[in-house]
Scaffold this active site. Structure first.
Site, PDB file in Angstrom:
ATOM      1  N   CYS A   1       1.022  -1.388   0.222  1.00  0.00           N
ATOM      2  CA  CYS A   1       0.016   0.328   0.313  1.00  0.00           C
ATOM      3  C   CYS A   1       0.447   1.196  -0.055  1.00  0.00           C
ATOM      4  O   CYS A   1       0.468   2.208  -0.462  1.00  0.00           O
ATOM      5  CB  CYS A   1      -0.804   0.150   0.873  1.00  0.00           C
TER       6      CYS A   1
ATOM      7  N   CYS B   1      -6.216  -4.384   7.184  1.00  0.00           N
ATOM      8  CA  CYS B   1      -7.067  -3.336   7.449  1.00  0.00           C
ATOM      9  C   CYS B   1      -8.467  -3.342   6.923  1.00  0.00           C
ATOM     10  O   CYS B   1      -9.405  -3.137   7.106  1.00  0.00           O
ATOM     11  CB  CYS B   1      -6.758  -1.903   6.461  1.00  0.00           C
TER      12      CYS B   1
END
Length: 361
Positions: A101, A198
């Site tokens: 990410c 997440c």
């Protein structure tokens, strides 16, 4: 300087944005919409990117008096992080989605868009420090708060990205950040931290993968005897070093615990063995990323293979996009797909994705 402050809706990014504003920069808050079907509310402290989080970020931006936007990067996140995550596990590797990410979203897609719109840099709430040398070169260093240090997951950043990155929290400990948020009147001062991974809000990685890959029955084999001792519903649900959740009638044999010592996606086989089979002192990595100039020859470094794992003294040398690392002591549970991040003191030298590891006697 015109700066995009990445605002997740949490306390860290809120204080980071405020500090950039205090430092005299022209700040614009941006919340990244990373889910194509964002939930209204968080289901747990692991989750993020909900409508609630976007609202929290907007409220902080309003208090600071800065412009605020939501940038839709859900498709990019799905392709570069989530689909990569599934593909890696399907291939028998253990990826770290936070590194991907940071590499592909926050310091590629976000930074590229910010620069294209005329901004100079991106600021985030990561716990790490950027130190500028007298010659103007910027280095990535560990945070002051060792418990919150996130330099490991930023080890994928290159020199050009570091030149446009700010981490305003790196010199402060987390309790002080929460206290500062309360003093500023931020509603998010007591908001729970989000945790990896997440996009798997309930923390059930195996279940999440099973929904996408389906059941793939295979054998669990004992490394010592070669005997089939159990079965599994998908080798993607296992990682090297894993002890719990093996689903065996006997978790111990001869009084010793068994661990996953190998995952072979080609044969859909999970191999288990005793802890002595887990220790390695040699690592080969690929997809090398350097936070500056690539090292030349053999260099003395510290090597870390988990976000909050121990740092082990090592020797390393680079060859193109590949890295060889020789550890001074054995590390257990080193899995292909993980990242090895190299340090020189507190400075991050660079990182590589672990392709293989072994015990060199």
């Amino acid at each position: 300087m015109r700066v995009v402050a990445a605002m997740s809706g949490g306390v860290d990014s809120a204080v980071a944005a405020a500090r950039m504003l205090d430092a005299g920069h022209e700040v614009v808050g941006v919340h990244l919409a990373l889910s194509q079907s964002a939930a209204t509310l968080r289901e747990s402290a692991r989750g993020c990117c909900t409508i609630e989080d976007a609202g929290d970020a907007r409220r902080v931006a309003d208090m600071l008096g800065i412009p605020f936007y939501v940038w839709d990067m859900a498709a990019r996140f799905k392709r570069d992080v989530m689909e990569d995550f599934v593909a890696e596990y399907s291939a028998g590797r253990t990826p770290n989605p936070c590194l991907r990410c940071n590499e592909k979203i926050k310091f590629s897609a976000l930074l590229d868009k910010a620069v294209a719109l005329g901004f100079d840099a991106v600021a985030t709430g990561h716990y790490a420090q950027v130190v500028e040398r007298p010659d103007g070169v910027r280095e990535l260093h560990r945070a002051v708060d060792a418990d919150k240090d996130q330099s490991y997951v930023l080890g994928v950043l290159d020199a050009d990205q570091l030149a446009r990155a700010f981490f305003p929290l790196g010199d402060t400990r987390k309790p002080e950040i929460r206290a500062e948020a309360r003093e500023r009147g931020f509603y998010v001062a007591s908001k729970p931290d989000s945790y990896d991974i997440c996009f798997i809000a309930d923390g059930d990685t195996r279940g999440w993968l099973a929904q996408r890959l389906g059941e793939q029955p295979g054998d669990i084999v004992d490394a010592a005897s070669g005997e089939v001792v159990g079965s599994h519903s998908g080798s993607y649900g296992y990682t090297v070093g894993q002890r719990r959740g093996l689903g065996l009638p006997r978790s111990r044999q001869d009084g010793e615990a068994r661990y996953v010592v190998g995952v072979d996606a080609a044969t859909n086989t999970v191999t288990i063995g005793t802890s002595d089979l887990l220790g390695v002192n040699a690592i080969r990595g690929d997809h090398a990323r350097w936070c500056g100039t690539a090292p030349e020859g053999v260099v003395q470094v510290g090597a870390q293979v988990r976000a909050h794992g121990e740092e082990v003294p090592a020797q390393a040398w680079a060859s193109g996009a590949d890295v060889e690392v020789r550890l001074s002591s054995r590390l257990r549970g080193v899995a292909p797909g993980q990242s090895v991040v190299l340090y020189d003191g507190t400075r991050v030298v660079g990182s590589a994705t672990i392709a293989s590891s072994w015990l060199e006697r």
